[in-house]
Design a protein around this motif. Structure first.
Motif, PDB file in Angstrom:
ATOM      1  N   ARG A  32       0.821  -1.207   0.000  1.00  0.00           N
ATOM      2  CA  ARG A  32       0.000   0.000   0.000  1.00  0.00           C
ATOM      3  C   ARG A  32       0.858   1.261   0.000  1.00  0.00           C
ATOM      4  NH1 ARG A  32      -3.675  -1.044   5.128  1.00  0.00           N
ATOM      5  NH2 ARG A  32      -1.631  -1.719   5.867  1.00  0.00           N
ATOM      6  N   GLN A  34       2.531   2.340   2.575  1.00  0.00           N
ATOM      7  CA  GLN A  34       2.523   2.982   3.889  1.00  0.00           C
ATOM      8  C   GLN A  34       3.757   2.639   4.717  1.00  0.00           C
ATOM      9  OE1 GLN A  34      -1.243   1.709   5.544  1.00  0.00           O
ATOM     10  NE2 GLN A  34      -2.370   3.291   4.445  1.00  0.00           N
ATOM     11  N   ASN A  49      -3.767  -0.716  -3.059  1.00  0.00           N
ATOM     12  CA  ASN A  49      -4.492  -1.213  -1.900  1.00  0.00           C
ATOM     13  C   ASN A  49      -5.147  -2.539  -2.275  1.00  0.00           C
ATOM     14  OD1 ASN A  49      -6.358  -1.756   0.193  1.00  0.00           O
ATOM     15  ND2 ASN A  49      -6.606   0.440   0.616  1.00  0.00           N
ATOM     16  N   ARG A  50      -4.887  -3.567  -1.511  1.00  0.00           N
ATOM     17  CA  ARG A  50      -5.445  -4.894  -1.788  1.00  0.00           C
ATOM     18  C   ARG A  50      -6.974  -4.855  -1.874  1.00  0.00           C
ATOM     19  NH1 ARG A  50      -3.872 -10.354  -1.293  1.00  0.00           N
ATOM     20  NH2 ARG A  50      -5.536 -11.538  -2.261  1.00  0.00           N
TER      21      ARG A  50
END
Length: 301
Positions: A32, A34, A49-50
């Motif tokens: 992501r 992050q 994002n998954r």
């Protein structure tokens, strides 16, 4: 080989990336974004994002891989989407599954105790299921619907100094700080694997010809009582144990009702050599105890 790893920036996922790099593979990680990229230019990084199906499909649209590792799939919906996206794009998928696919009923688990090939699929998101059921459903989808070979690696609790879940750390911290811990059954036995060995088995599962579900655990099991005794011996402190009751802060994340461990015989027969639990667990406990003791020493002025 070209390898894609979904979830490769921390704990055993990070160790897997490091192992693939050491063995000179072409590695891509999908995150992501992050947690940053601890590997720099050694890997390619895809950001998605998954949970955003369109973004995931777009990120994986233009490349093919020899092996894909999925460490962050927790539901049948996520499993179905990755199968659809990866069709024609990978030669093999390795899925990180769990001991939680089995019930904690006191019986040593073999792969036959959960058969994903005949398990009824109930589609949904991760919030629709318990952790264990979400993984069972994901396995069922992958084995029934994937057009490429799949390995589901069923890990017990993974431990290590960098464990972000800090479940073993919890017990060390509570004992060193003389705080109570609440259990359901201190005689229950559990199995464990280190982050290094978990990464090594995932790598083995990718490069070998195995397919299907495989238990991957260090050989041997330990009762919670004996685990506490290890911490007591290393710390010189006495564990304050209560059964049932207690407040939320004292509840052990290992509070299981009965033995909950599994056999690694199938994976060993396939050629992987597992460690012995009692060869490394005392050393890990010693390290964690020393870290905790150091953290509570008064500041020197």
């Amino acid at each position: 080989m070209k390898i894609l790893i979904l979830g490769g920036t921390r704990f055993f996922g990070r160790k897997l990336v490091e192992l693939c790099l050491q063995t000179n593979h072409d590695v891509t990680i999908l995150t992501r974004g992050q947690s940053g990229n601890p590997f720099g230019s050694q890997v390619k990084q895809l950001i998605a994002n998954r949970d955003d199906e369109n973004a995931l499909a777009q990120a994986l649209s233009s490349t093919t891989w020899d092996i894909v590792y999925d460490n962050i799939c927790y539901s049948p919906k996520e499993a179905q989407k990755i199968v659809q996206i990866l069709e024609g794009k990978t030669k093999k998928l390795i899925f990180t599954s769990t001991l939680s696919t089995y019930e904690a009923d006191g019986i040593v688990k073999t792969e036959a105790d959960f058969n994903p090939y005949d398990y009824e699929i109930r589609m949904g998101d991760r919030e629709d299921f318990t952790y264990g059921e979400g993984k069972r459903q994901a396995e069922a989808v992958l084995f029934k619907e994937a057009p490429f070979p799949v390995v589901a690696v069923r890990f017990p609790i993974v431990v290590g100094e960098q464990d972000y879940t800090r479940r073993l750390h919890f017990h060390v911290e509570r004992i060193v700080n003389e705080q109570p811990i609440t259990f359901t059954n201190v005689d229950a036995k559990m199995s464990f694997i280190t982050d290094d060995e978990a990464a090594a088995f995932l790598y083995f599962a990718g490069i070998s010809t195995i397919e299907g579900p495989f238990n991957a655990t260090a050989s041997g099991a330990i009762s919670l009582k004996d685990l506490l005794r290890l911490i007591e011996d290393e710390s010189g402190k006495h564990a304050k144990v209560s059964l049932f009751g207690g407040d939320a802060n004292s509840q052990s994340p290992y509070a299981i009702p009965a033995d909950w461990y599994m056999s690694n015989a199938k994976a060993a027969a396939a050629g992987f050599s597992f460690s012995q639990l009692n060869d490394w667990l005392p050393k890990l406990v010693n390290t964690l105890v020393k870290e905790q003791q150091k953290s509570i020493l008064p500041q020197q002025h």
